[in-house]
Write an enzyme that holds these catalytic residues in place. Structure first.
Site: not given
Length: 259
Positions: A8, A130
């Site tokens: 990330d 998600d």
């Protein structure tokens, strides 16, 4: 079961967030390329990169780092976060990214998925779903969509998509184990699309549990915090505990495989 390390990137640095909160970050490497090289030394076959700045609307900050990752590693790199236009797709694939992951745009502009598949084929795209309590979340997990995750997956499969990265937000970064029931439910409504599980993996046993879901079309897992926290016994025999002394150019010669 293909294990895919997650990188990330926030403000050019490799970080981990807790349940997607930008206020709960831990910095692991100042240079994401160094992080990518370490996972490559540890025999990673694919890297999963999330552009956290782009997920919040600024796609300019991390593009150089992403391009450098693709140039300096010899394994495929897939990228998600803020991929919302054909221009984003063109730029990322042009920078050497193997596969883009479209999340919010799959909800708000599903025709983009069809257009990308028509232009590049279904191997170069995955849909990122998600979800929290079965509802798809968008805009970097900050907003609800009112759309059921299973319904979105079925629609994306009908458009030609053949891979979904499914993240249970309630498990992400918590080390509480993956939501295997959610993957079973998802696999039951799909015919040809394969599932990459994401969120909650904390141990080797969690990977065994996911591997048992092959009949539910789960064939890979993205792992973040567990790898960064050195949670797997085999890491004790690797170099993660002394990463500052590792030769990051000494890549394994194991055969690569792309899922």
């Amino acid at each position: 079961m293909l294990v895919i390390p997650a990188i990330d990137i926030l403000n050019g640095r490799c970080v981990r967030l807790h349940q997607g909160s930008y206020d709960a970050e831990t910095v692991y490497f100042e240079d994401p390329v160094e992080m990518g090289r370490l996972w490559r030394v540890l025999n990673s076959k694919v890297l999963h990169v999330v552009d956290l700045n782009a997920a919040r609307g600024d796609s300019s900050i991390n593009r150089t780092a992403i391009k450098s990752l693709c140039e300096k590693l010899d394994i495929p790199v897939q990228v998600g976060g803020g991929v919302r236009t054909m221009k984003d797709v063109d730029e990322l694939l042009g920078a050497g990214v193997y596969r883009v992951i479209i999340g919010t745009a799959a909800v708000r502009n599903p025709e983009l998925v069809s257009q990308v598949i028509e232009k590049y084929g279904n191997c170069r795209l995955a849909v990122g779903i998600d979800a929290k309590d079965g509802e798809v979340r968008v805009q970097g997990w900050t907003e609800g969509s009112g759309i059921n995750a299973l319904d979105l997956a079925v629609d994306m499969e009908a458009r030609g998509c053949r891979r979904v990265v499914y993240t249970d937000i309630s498990r992400d970064g918590t080390m509480q184990g993956p939501n295997t029931q959610a993957y079973q439910e998802l696999g039951a409504v799909l015919r040809r699309m394969r599932i990459t599980a994401s969120g909650g993996v904390s141990s080797f046993q969690d990977l065994v549990s996911l591997d048992a879901l092959r009949t539910s079309k789960v064939d890979s897992a993205i792992v973040g915090r567990a790898l960064y926290d050195n949670a797997f016994p085999c890491q004790k025999f690797w170099c993660w505990h002394d990463k500052g002394s590792v030769d990051l150019t000494a890549f394994s010669t194991a055969r690569l495989r792309v899922s």
